[in-house]
Design an enzyme around this catalytic site. Structure first.
Site, PDB file in Angstrom:
ATOM      1  N   SER A 155     -36.504 -58.835  35.436  1.00 38.18           N
ATOM      2  CA  SER A 155     -37.792 -58.591  35.403  1.00 38.18           C
ATOM      3  C   SER A 155     -38.458 -60.113  35.478  1.00 38.18           C
ATOM      4  CB  SER A 155     -38.239 -57.872  34.899  1.00 38.18           C
ATOM      5  OG  SER A 155     -39.740 -57.827  35.058  1.00 38.18           O
ATOM      6  N   TYR A 169     -39.968 -55.232  26.229  1.00 36.50           N
ATOM      7  CA  TYR A 169     -39.257 -55.217  27.353  1.00 36.50           C
ATOM      8  C   TYR A 169     -39.190 -56.396  28.092  1.00 36.50           C
ATOM      9  CZ  TYR A 169     -39.157 -54.228  32.560  1.00 36.50           C
ATOM     10  OH  TYR A 169     -38.826 -54.201  33.728  1.00 36.50           O
TER      11      TYR A 169
END
Length: 270
Positions: A155, A169
């Site tokens: 990501s 995350y």
């Protein structure tokens, strides 16, 4: 149309929805036999049946929870296969399954942190470790020039700190990116490609809460573009790809703009 045997096989995790489902569809369209991995067996079977009918490829659902040892073991067994038919070796592993959990690190439930680490990091390492020895033993690309290897869906959050899913995350995704680039260097001499894909905001079930905030259209990258650009980058041997011109520009801006600017953006999304 009935399914026929393909000479190439891909295994996609998180294949029941979002980016993973898009990978499965695009790979089937390109003639890959596909093994679809996710927890939802009924949804996997529906997608597999559709791919068999539409593209005439073998599409096999493999229901497994990658956050559990038993689920990981089942997928590892398939990745280590080096036979024929249903045991054909996997040419491409797409590690797409992941989890995002909102909230600050100090406020998060420790069990949620462990769960995110298990799925976003531990599962990626174990599955990649299962498939790479088989691919290395097979050597370089086949006669048609199709490569072997792994695509790890990371990501851009790990680069920009713009992540409504929180710091854990972002940390897991930063690890996946750096580790993928390192492993790519280790296996390149064997003709095996490892590529980290760094998407920005994508309309998936995981980003539903972000979608409700009404971000401008430019913030979103279509999943079709992510898959198309990443497959092209992987085939070319790139170790890292950031799909979408807006996110390529944002990553480049980090060289001249303080991270605090991106941090303030993250707060507004939180």
């Amino acid at each position: 149309m009935t399914a026929s045997r393909s000479s190439r096989t891909a295994l996609v995790t998180g294949a029941s929805t979002g980016i993973g489902e898009e990978y499965a569809r695009k790979l089937a369209e390109r003639g890959y036999a596909v093994v679809l991995v996710a927890r939802r067996a009924e949804e996997l079977e529906r997608i597999a049946a559709e791919l068999r009918e539409r593209y005439g490829v073998d599409a096999v659902p493999l229901a497994a929870d990658l956050g559990e040892d038993s689920g990981l073991a089942a997928v590892e067994e398939r990745l280590r296969a080096d036979g024929t038919g249903a045991d054909a070796p996997v040419d491409l592993l797409v590690n797409n399954a992941g989890r995002g959990e909102g909230g600050t690190f100090t406020e998060m439930d420790p069990a949620a942190v462990d769960s995110m680490l298990d799925l976003n990091v531990r599962a990626v390492l174990r599955l990649t470790r299962a498939v790479l020895p088989v691919q290395i033993a097979r050597g370089r690309a086949d006669g048609r020039g199709a490569p072997l290897g792994v695509i790890n869906v990371s990501s851009v959050a790990g680069e920009l700190a713009v992540n409504p899913h929180g710091s854990v995350y972002a940390g897991t995704k930063k690890f996946v990116t750096l580790w993928s680039e390192s492993v790519a260097l280790e296996v390149a001499e064997h003709g095996v490609h490892v590529t980290a894909v760094l998407p920005g905001f994508v309309r998936t079930d995981m980003t539903r809460s972000v979608q409700e905030k009404g971000l401008p259209d430019i913030a979103w990258v279509p999943r079709e573009r992510i898959v198309r650009e990443s497959l092209r980058a992987w085939a070319a041997g790139y170790t890292k790809v950031v799909p979408g011109a807006q996110y390529k520009a944002a990553v480049n801006l980090l060289r001249v703009i303080p991270r605090s600017v991106f941090k303030s953006m993250a707060r507004r999304l939180g």
